[in-house]
Scaffold this motif. Sequence first.
Motif, PDB file in Angstrom:
ATOM      1  N   TYR A  11     -31.077   9.961  16.299  1.00 40.36           N
ATOM      2  CA  TYR A  11     -30.393  11.203  15.952  1.00 40.36           C
ATOM      3  C   TYR A  11     -31.054  11.950  14.802  1.00 40.36           C
ATOM      4  CZ  TYR A  11     -26.868   9.195  18.986  1.00 40.36           C
ATOM      5  OH  TYR A  11     -26.225   8.650  20.058  1.00 40.36           O
ATOM      6  N   GLY A  12     -32.182  11.434  14.311  1.00 39.09           N
ATOM      7  CA  GLY A  12     -32.934  12.136  13.275  1.00 39.09           C
ATOM      8  C   GLY A  12     -32.207  12.218  11.932  1.00 39.09           C
ATOM      9  N   TRP A  13     -31.568  11.108  11.532  1.00 44.24           N
ATOM     10  CA  TRP A  13     -30.857  11.143  10.247  1.00 44.24           C
ATOM     11  C   TRP A  13     -31.840  11.009   9.093  1.00 44.24           C
ATOM     12  CZ3 TRP A  13     -27.152   6.844  12.245  1.00 44.24           C
ATOM     13  CH2 TRP A  13     -26.225   7.413  13.136  1.00 44.24           C
ATOM     14  N   GLU A  14     -31.516  11.662   7.992  1.00 42.86           N
ATOM     15  CA  GLU A  14     -32.353  11.535   6.804  1.00 42.86           C
ATOM     16  C   GLU A  14     -32.076  10.189   6.139  1.00 42.86           C
ATOM     17  OE1 GLU A  14     -28.782  14.157   5.661  1.00 42.86           O
ATOM     18  OE2 GLU A  14     -30.032  13.724   7.414  1.00 42.86           O
ATOM     19  N   HIS A  15     -33.000   9.788   5.262  1.00 46.40           N
ATOM     20  CA  HIS A  15     -32.961   8.468   4.646  1.00 46.40           C
ATOM     21  C   HIS A  15     -31.642   8.181   3.928  1.00 46.40           C
ATOM     22  CE1 HIS A  15     -34.506   4.897   2.743  1.00 46.40           C
ATOM     23  NE2 HIS A  15     -34.197   5.368   1.550  1.00 46.40           N
ATOM     24  N   GLU A  16     -31.209   9.170   3.140  1.00 48.21           N
ATOM     25  CA  GLU A  16     -30.001   9.017   2.326  1.00 48.21           C
ATOM     26  C   GLU A  16     -28.782   8.690   3.210  1.00 48.21           C
ATOM     27  OE1 GLU A  16     -29.845   9.443  -1.062  1.00 48.21           O
ATOM     28  OE2 GLU A  16     -27.674   9.059  -1.120  1.00 48.21           O
ATOM     29  N   LEU A  17     -28.653   9.453   4.298  1.00 43.94           N
ATOM     30  CA  LEU A  17     -27.516   9.261   5.207  1.00 43.94           C
ATOM     31  C   LEU A  17     -27.594   7.882   5.866  1.00 43.94           C
ATOM     32  CD1 LEU A  17     -25.064  10.599   6.661  1.00 43.94           C
ATOM     33  CD2 LEU A  17     -26.672  11.332   8.421  1.00 43.94           C
ATOM     34  N   THR A  18     -28.810   7.512   6.292  1.00 49.14           N
ATOM     35  CA  THR A  18     -29.003   6.205   6.934  1.00 49.14           C
ATOM     36  C   THR A  18     -28.600   5.082   5.977  1.00 49.14           C
ATOM     37  OG1 THR A  18     -30.889   7.212   8.035  1.00 49.14           O
ATOM     38  CG2 THR A  18     -30.688   4.836   8.214  1.00 49.14           C
ATOM     39  N   GLN A  19     -29.004   5.218   4.715  1.00 48.64           N
ATOM     40  CA  GLN A  19     -28.671   4.216   3.708  1.00 48.64           C
ATOM     41  C   GLN A  19     -27.161   4.054   3.569  1.00 48.64           C
ATOM     42  OE1 GLN A  19     -30.749   2.202   2.537  1.00 48.64           O
ATOM     43  NE2 GLN A  19     -31.992   2.965   0.865  1.00 48.64           N
ATOM     44  N   ARG A  20     -26.481   5.203   3.560  1.00 49.30           N
ATOM     45  CA  ARG A  20     -25.030   5.165   3.360  1.00 49.30           C
ATOM     46  C   ARG A  20     -24.335   4.509   4.549  1.00 49.30           C
ATOM     47  NH1 ARG A  20     -22.203   8.599  -0.537  1.00 49.30           N
ATOM     48  NH2 ARG A  20     -23.698   8.638  -2.218  1.00 49.30           N
ATOM     49  N   ILE A  21     -24.794   4.853   5.770  1.00 48.45           N
ATOM     50  CA  ILE A  21     -24.190   4.244   6.968  1.00 48.45           C
ATOM     51  C   ILE A  21     -24.437   2.741   6.943  1.00 48.45           C
ATOM     52  CG2 ILE A  21     -24.335   4.144   9.494  1.00 48.45           C
ATOM     53  CD1 ILE A  21     -25.031   7.163   9.350  1.00 48.45           C
ATOM     54  N   ASN A  22     -25.670   2.385   6.582  1.00 50.35           N
ATOM     55  CA  ASN A  22     -26.039   0.985   6.459  1.00 50.35           C
ATOM     56  C   ASN A  22     -25.102   0.253   5.511  1.00 50.35           C
ATOM     57  OD1 ASN A  22     -27.957  -0.997   7.171  1.00 50.35           O
ATOM     58  ND2 ASN A  22     -29.576   0.534   6.956  1.00 50.35           N
ATOM     59  N   LEU A  23     -24.887   0.878   4.370  1.00 47.92           N
ATOM     60  CA  LEU A  23     -24.081   0.271   3.318  1.00 47.92           C
ATOM     61  C   LEU A  23     -22.623   0.116   3.763  1.00 47.92           C
ATOM     62  CD1 LEU A  23     -24.332  -0.759   0.473  1.00 47.92           C
ATOM     63  CD2 LEU A  23     -23.964   1.556  -0.389  1.00 47.92           C
ATOM     64  N   ILE A  24     -22.087   1.201   4.337  1.00 41.98           N
ATOM     65  CA  ILE A  24     -20.679   1.166   4.767  1.00 41.98           C
ATOM     66  C   ILE A  24     -20.480   0.058   5.800  1.00 41.98           C
ATOM     67  CG2 ILE A  24     -18.940   2.443   6.093  1.00 41.98           C
ATOM     68  CD1 ILE A  24     -20.155   5.019   4.789  1.00 41.98           C
ATOM     69  N   LEU A  25     -21.393   0.032   6.809  1.00 44.03           N
ATOM     70  CA  LEU A  25     -21.220  -0.942   7.884  1.00 44.03           C
ATOM     71  C   LEU A  25     -21.462  -2.364   7.391  1.00 44.03           C
ATOM     72  CD1 LEU A  25     -22.721   0.946  10.951  1.00 44.03           C
ATOM     73  CD2 LEU A  25     -20.334   0.436  10.480  1.00 44.03           C
ATOM     74  N   GLU A  26     -22.447  -2.533   6.512  1.00 47.02           N
ATOM     75  CA  GLU A  26     -22.698  -3.890   6.020  1.00 47.02           C
ATOM     76  C   GLU A  26     -21.488  -4.411   5.248  1.00 47.02           C
ATOM     77  OE1 GLU A  26     -26.204  -4.736   3.595  1.00 47.02           O
ATOM     78  OE2 GLU A  26     -25.111  -6.457   2.788  1.00 47.02           O
TER      79      GLU A  26
END
Lengths: 101, 500
Positions: B391-406
Motif C-alpha cells: 500500500y506504499g506506506w511511509e516508514h513512520e506509519l509502518t513503524q506505528r502499525i508495527n508497534l501497535i500490533l506487536e
Amino acid sequence: MTTTIENHDGIANISIHGRLDSVTAPQFDQQVASVCSPDSHGDIIIDCTDMEYISSAGLRSFITLLKGAKAAGRSLELHNLSASIRSIFDMTGFSSIFNIR
Amino acid sequence: MLLTHRRKPNLIIATTTPYQSALAVIKHIKLPLLIIIGCGFILLLIGIRFVILYATRPLNRISEAAIRIGEGDFSNALPDVGPYRDLRNLRDAMESMTESIQHYIATIEQNTRNITRIESELDIARRIQQGMLPPPWPANGHTIGDANVSINAMLQPAREVSGDMYDYVCTESLLYFIVADVSDKGVPASLVMSGVHSLFRFAAEQTMSPKEILECINRHICASNPHNMFVTVITGVIDVGRRQITVANAGHNPPLLITREGCRYLTLAPGLPIGVMDDVAYTQTSLPFGHGEAIMLYTDGVTEAEDSKHVPYGEEKLQSTVSSLVTHEGEIIPQHIVRAVSDAVSAYSVTPPHDDITIMCIGIASYILLDYDIKEIERLASFVNHNASQYGWEHELTQRINLILEEAVSNIINHSRPEAAHTHITVSIIPHPDGISMEITDGGIQFNPLESAPDVDINLPVEKRPVGGLGLYMIRHMVSSATYGYSDSKNHLRLYLKRT
C-alpha cells in the motif's frame, strides 16, 4: 537484532542493529547483563544509529538497564535516536528520564 | 276340410274329411319329426365343427408357435402344415421372420453389452479424470511462507469426461496454477488434456517459469498431435514470499484480478494456443499480488453460456458479478467467488451447458494466523512490512502499525494463552483513505486489554517507573479509536490508526 559491546577508556559502548522487540529484547538483556554486573563500572552509551525499531519490550530492557546504572551511580546515554524512535520515547515520557544525545 | 282332386278335367271328386282327422297324422308325427330334425341339426353342427377344427389344425399350430416366439422361445421348430400351399407360405414367412428376429436380438444384446461396457469405461474415465484434479484445498486456507492462501475451483463437464482442466502445485513458497481448455470436448479432448496435465505437473516440479511451462507443454503436444487439436492455457506462479504473481497466456480468456477496489481483467500478451506451432515463444507478465487480493481463472464455458436468445454471458457480466462480491472491508473468499459465478452462469443459461465449465480462484488472505508463541512477532513484522510495500506506506506509519500490533499481540500471547492448543491469533490490516484499521482476534481466555492495565504515569522519575504496562499505554496513546468485544468465545480487538 545484533548487539556489539565495546569498552573504551572505561566507557561501555553498546551498539544495537535491527529490531529491539518482544523476540529480541530477552536476547539483548542477556547480552548486556555483563555490562551491568555489580563489579563493572563506568558510564554506558547505547548507540542507536542502526536500531530500526523498538517496542515496549525494548523500552523495558532500557529502563532495566537505566535503573541498574542509576543504582550503581553510573550514567547512561542514548545516542543517535532516529526520529521515529525518538517519537516513541517522547510518547512514553522516556525522553525525560533518559539522557538522549 | 275340403279336398279336391283334378286328375281328370271334367271330373271333380270332392271328399270331405274333418279337419281334425286330416291333421291328426301330422299331429302325431310332429314331435318325433322335430326331435329328428333337431338331432340332425346338432349332428350337423358337430360335424361342421369337427371339419373346421380338423381343417384349421395347422393354422392353430402356427398360431401357438407364434405365441411361443412372441414369448421369446425360439427353441421349437415351426410345425408341419401339411399340403396347404397358403399355409406353407405363411410358415416360410414366419420362419424367415423368426430368423431375422433372432438375428436382431443377438445384435441388440451385443450392442447393449457394448454400450454398457463403454458406459462403464466412460464412468471409470470420468473418475480417473476427477482423480487427476488436485485434492481440495483446506477450507480455512493453507499457510504458504507467511501468508494464508485460499484456493477454490470447480469443473463441470458437459459430457462424461471433460476437455477442461485445472491444477495447482505448491512448493515451499511458490504456488503454480493452470487452467486449460481443449478445442473439443468429450473423450478426444480428455486424452489431450491428460497429456497437458502431466506436462504441467512435470514443469511445475522443475520450478520452470510460466513462460517456460507453456513452451514445454507446447513442444511436447506439437510433437504428437496428428489431429491438430489445440489447447488454450493460462498458467502462472504466485511467489508468496515476494507477494508477486507471474502469468503467461496461450490464447486463453483473460483472468480477473480482484482487489479491495474491485476487479479488472489482466491484459496479458496474447499467445498462440498450445498445439498450433511448435516453436512459439511465449511472454509472461509479473505484477504485485498481496494481502486481500485474488485472481480468478475460468474457461470459455463461463463467458459463452447462452440464454434463451442465444446471447452469451460475456466478460462484462462476469466482471460485474465478481465486482458485486467485493467490498472494501470484506475478505475476498475464493469459495464465495467460485460459487457465486457458477450460480450466476447456471441461472443465466436456460439449457444444460453445451461446453465444459471451469472456474478457479486463488487469494491471499488479508489476515495472518499466528500461534501463541512470542517468536511469531517476527512473522507479524514481515506481514506488516508486506502490507506497507503493497500500500506504499511511509516508514513512520509502518513503524506505528508495527508497534501497535506487536504490543497487542505480545500482550495476548503473554496474558491470554488459551487452554486448547489449536486456536490462533488472527491479525488483519485494512487500509482506508484516512487511516488503517487493525483487527486482532484470538480464542484465548477473555481479556480486555483496554481496561486491564492501569494508565502509566509517564512523569514518574525512573526509580518509580514500573517496568510493565507500557505496551497497552502506547496502543491507547497512538490509536484514534479502540474497541474490544468478546463473542463466539473469541476476543475481538479493533484498532484504528488515523493517518497524519
